[in-house]
Design an enzyme around this catalytic site. Structure first.
Site, PDB file in Angstrom:
ATOM      1  N   HIS A 263       0.848  -1.178   0.000  1.00 44.21           N
ATOM      2  CA  HIS A 263       0.000   0.000   0.000  1.00 44.21           C
ATOM      3  C   HIS A 263       0.884   1.229   0.000  1.00 44.21           C
ATOM      4  CE1 HIS A 263      -3.162   2.786   1.131  1.00 44.21           C
ATOM      5  NE2 HIS A 263      -4.019   1.850   0.790  1.00 44.21           N
ATOM      6  N   ASP A 317      -7.925  -5.128   0.001  1.00 45.93           N
ATOM      7  CA  ASP A 317      -8.424  -6.014  -1.052  1.00 45.93           C
ATOM      8  C   ASP A 317      -8.173  -7.491  -0.771  1.00 45.93           C
ATOM      9  OD1 ASP A 317      -9.531  -4.129  -2.824  1.00 45.93           O
ATOM     10  OD2 ASP A 317      -7.526  -3.547  -3.471  1.00 45.93           O
TER      11      ASP A 317
HETATM   12  N1  ACO Z   1       3.927  -7.942  -4.125  1.00 45.74           N
HETATM   13  C1  ACO Z   1       5.274  -8.055  -4.121  1.00 45.74           C
HETATM   14  N2  ACO Z   1       6.130  -7.029  -3.938  1.00 45.74           N
HETATM   15  C2  ACO Z   1       5.584  -5.817  -3.765  1.00 45.74           C
HETATM   16  C3  ACO Z   1       4.193  -5.614  -3.762  1.00 45.74           C
HETATM   17  C4  ACO Z   1       3.369  -6.735  -3.938  1.00 45.74           C
HETATM   18  N3  ACO Z   1       2.043  -6.631  -3.946  1.00 45.74           N
HETATM   19  N4  ACO Z   1       3.940  -4.312  -3.579  1.00 45.74           N
HETATM   20  C5  ACO Z   1       5.120  -3.709  -3.475  1.00 45.74           C
HETATM   21  N5  ACO Z   1       6.115  -4.616  -3.600  1.00 45.74           N
HETATM   22  C6  ACO Z   1       7.550  -4.361  -3.521  1.00 45.74           C
HETATM   23  C7  ACO Z   1       8.040  -3.711  -4.822  1.00 45.74           C
HETATM   24  O1  ACO Z   1       8.433  -4.671  -5.760  1.00 45.74           O
HETATM   25  C8  ACO Z   1       9.187  -2.878  -4.329  1.00 45.74           C
HETATM   26  O2  ACO Z   1      10.294  -3.713  -4.114  1.00 45.74           O
HETATM   27  P1  ACO Z   1      11.794  -3.182  -4.434  1.00 45.74           P
HETATM   28  O3  ACO Z   1      11.967  -2.001  -3.521  1.00 45.74           O
HETATM   29  O4  ACO Z   1      12.639  -4.339  -4.101  1.00 45.74           O
HETATM   30  O5  ACO Z   1      11.786  -2.810  -5.879  1.00 45.74           O
HETATM   31  C9  ACO Z   1       8.720  -2.398  -2.944  1.00 45.74           C
HETATM   32  O6  ACO Z   1       7.779  -3.377  -2.515  1.00 45.74           O
HETATM   33  C10 ACO Z   1       8.040  -1.047  -2.974  1.00 45.74           C
HETATM   34  O7  ACO Z   1       7.076  -1.042  -4.017  1.00 45.74           O
HETATM   35  P2  ACO Z   1       6.466   0.285  -4.636  1.00 45.74           P
HETATM   36  O8  ACO Z   1       5.895  -0.012  -5.983  1.00 45.74           O
HETATM   37  O9  ACO Z   1       7.436   1.407  -4.551  1.00 45.74           O
HETATM   38  O10 ACO Z   1       5.305   0.586  -3.614  1.00 45.74           O
HETATM   39  P3  ACO Z   1       4.149   1.615  -3.863  1.00 45.74           P
HETATM   40  O11 ACO Z   1       3.893   2.223  -2.545  1.00 45.74           O
HETATM   41  O12 ACO Z   1       4.388   2.532  -4.985  1.00 45.74           O
HETATM   42  O13 ACO Z   1       2.985   0.633  -4.330  1.00 45.74           O
HETATM   43  C11 ACO Z   1       1.003  -0.527  -4.577  1.00 45.74           C
HETATM   44  C12 ACO Z   1       1.800   0.461  -3.722  1.00 45.74           C
HETATM   45  C13 ACO Z   1       0.799   0.044  -5.989  1.00 45.74           C
HETATM   46  C14 ACO Z   1      -0.357  -0.717  -3.941  1.00 45.74           C
HETATM   47  C15 ACO Z   1       1.783  -1.871  -4.663  1.00 45.74           C
HETATM   48  O14 ACO Z   1       2.029  -2.354  -3.366  1.00 45.74           O
HETATM   49  C16 ACO Z   1       1.063  -2.916  -5.495  1.00 45.74           C
HETATM   50  O15 ACO Z   1       1.212  -2.934  -6.710  1.00 45.74           O
HETATM   51  N6  ACO Z   1       0.284  -3.845  -4.832  1.00 45.74           N
HETATM   52  C17 ACO Z   1      -0.445  -4.857  -5.535  1.00 45.74           C
HETATM   53  C18 ACO Z   1      -1.767  -4.299  -6.036  1.00 45.74           C
HETATM   54  C19 ACO Z   1      -2.740  -4.040  -4.915  1.00 45.74           C
HETATM   55  O16 ACO Z   1      -2.993  -4.878  -4.051  1.00 45.74           O
HETATM   56  N7  ACO Z   1      -3.367  -2.844  -4.944  1.00 45.74           N
HETATM   57  C20 ACO Z   1      -4.381  -2.441  -3.976  1.00 45.74           C
HETATM   58  C21 ACO Z   1      -3.883  -1.311  -3.102  1.00 45.74           C
HETATM   59  S1  ACO Z   1      -5.084  -0.908  -1.885  1.00 45.74           S
HETATM   60  C22 ACO Z   1      -6.210  -0.032  -2.735  1.00 45.74           C
HETATM   61  O17 ACO Z   1      -5.951   0.640  -3.686  1.00 45.74           O
HETATM   62  C23 ACO Z   1      -7.591  -0.112  -2.264  1.00 45.74           C
END
Ligand code: ACO
Length: 380
Positions: A263, A317
């Site tokens: 998140h 979610d």
């Molecule tokens: N699974 C595995 N690794 C993850 C995930 C995930 N779901 N989310 C983040 N990471 C990792 C990234 O690969 C990254 O790793 P790195 O630093 O080694 O490259 C690190 O965690 C940080 O990730 P970011 O993309 O910078 O995190 P950000 O805060 O931008 O992303 C987001 C948030 C878009 C929600 C992301 O966690 C994601 O894509 N999650 C999956 C989709 C999801 O569940 N969305 C619902 C969000 S809640 C909502 O909107 C109601």
């Protein structure tokens, strides 16, 4: 003259772009409050109607106020004349989120004064949209199943009425309460992407319908509200709890995201996920879906071990997928359920924005070339 911050912040992460009195989030401690009340307390004691009153009025209602608010909401359950025909005209193959976005946009044409943007007018429109969108989703789902729409029952609360219109029979108290908790926990969440979208649109003094329509478009993305469908697909793809370890590790090795985790704001477990986890377990037990719950718990455990140190934990979610499945909802209705609830938050934010508006107009940092000579077509 105000000066904009000079630095480019990708994704506007950490930028405060609005003030709100609706929800407070502490992403480190895993806290979510609506108007100061912990989400867990609202999930335990409140109803969706009371929660919406709280968000829109910034205080809990008295008994009389809640009765009157509920009555006004119920008076908006029925679709304006002609809307059912519109829903029937949608191809049965359409995705419900595309249908919902289009139908909410169409509602504006059934409003005699769609562009009125006084705070009072915005509240009336918010009640209208919140009140009748369940009928749109239910009628569309029945239409694609070859069934006639079921007229709303104004003796029922928001959640029971939706399930009744969808299934044609009154839901049990347990299902109604479970659905209501989902509605409460999804109602608002700070300046998330779709809420920001709604505020950006209304800041041009456009109209409530345009703001909510745009927000629905934002919500359906798989990185936002669309993730709950991704979670269910993942749970269906994993044949058994024994296959979870391999599945998750393979995905992580391929640098793929596990839906329902991570998140932008929470670096601890999303408090909504904690509420929904308890609900999912109960419902899974009651409906014979414990395999979904045990697979989910196994995924959570592996994710904590592998990426917990990065602050990646279950978000709203993750357990809402199992919850909606156990309530009997089809996969492609999961994100529309999020929308039905979040209309409360979006419209509350639109009202806040109208109360103290300033046009959103950030800058882009130009990173392209300068002084490029125009090349005539024949020389390219
Ligand atoms: N699974 C595995 N690794 C993850 C995930 C995930 N779901 N989310 C983040 N990471 C990792 C990234 O690969 C990254 O790793 P790195 O630093 O080694 O490259 C690190 O965690 C940080 O990730 P970011 O993309 O910078 O995190 P950000 O805060 O931008 O992303 C987001 C948030 C878009 C929600 C992301 O966690 C994601 O894509 N999650 C999956 C989709 C999801 O569940 N969305 C619902 C969000 S809640 C909502 O909107 C109601």
């Amino acid at each position: 003259m105000t000066t904009a911050p000079a630095t480019f912040v990708k994704g506007l992460e950490g930028i405060i772009a609005a003030q709100t009195e609706m929800s407070y989030i502490d992403g480190v401690q895993g806290v979510l409050e609506y108007v100061g009340i912990a989400i867990g307390d609202l999930a335990k004691h409140s109803t969706f109607e009371e929660t919406v009153f709280l968000l829109w009025n910034k205080r809990l209602p008295t008994k009389g106020e809640l009765e009157s608010f509920t009555k006004q909401l119920r008076a908006n359950y029925a679709l304006p004349e002609g809307m059912i025909e519109r829903v029937r005209s949608v191809p049965t193959s359409a995705e419900p989120m595309h249908m919902l976005r289009t139908m909410v946009s169409a509602l504006s044409m059934h409003d005699a004064s769609p562009n009125e943007n006084s705070v009072e007018a915005a509240r009336v429109k918010a009640l209208k949209i919140l009140g009748c969108t369940p009928a749109i989703v239910a009628a569309f789902d029945r239409h694609r199943r070859g069934l006639e729409p079921v007229a709303p029952d104004t003796s029922l609360g928001f959640s029971a009425n939706f399930l009744y219109m969808l299934n044609g029979e009154k839901p049990t108290e347990a299902m109604t309460r479970a659905f209501d908790i989902c509605m409460i926990t999804h109602a608002d969440h700070g300046l998330n992407n779709s809420t920001f979208t709604a505020r950006v649109v209304i800041s041009t003094l456009s109209d409530m319908y345009s703001a909510i329509t745009a927000a629905i478009g934002s919500l359906r993305g798989p990185l936002h509200g669309g993730a709950n469908e991704g979670v269910m697909k993942m749970l269906n793809e994993i044949p058994s709890v024994d296959a979870v370890e391999q599945y998750v590790m393979d995905k992580l090795a391929r640098k793929e995201r596990i839906m329902g985790f991570g998140h932008r704001v929470y670096k601890a477990k999303d408090p909504r996920a904690a509420e929904l986890m308890t609900l999912a377990e109960q419902l899974a037990r009651d409906t014979g879906n414990m395999d979904l719950y045990t697979k989910s718990k196994a995924i959570e455990k592996i994710m904590e071990r592998e990426v917990g140190s990065k602050g990646i934990y279950p978000n709203v979610d993750f357990y809402s997928a199992t919850t909606y499945h156990c309530i009997g909802l089809k996969l492609d209705l999961f994100t529309p359920m999020f929308a039905l609830s979040r209309i409360a938050g979006w419209s509350g934010h639109v009202i806040e924005q109208l109360g103290d508006n300033r046009l959103f107009r950030p800058k882009a940092e130009y990173v392209g070339p300068h002084n490029v000579a125009y090349t005539p077509m024949d020389n390219r």
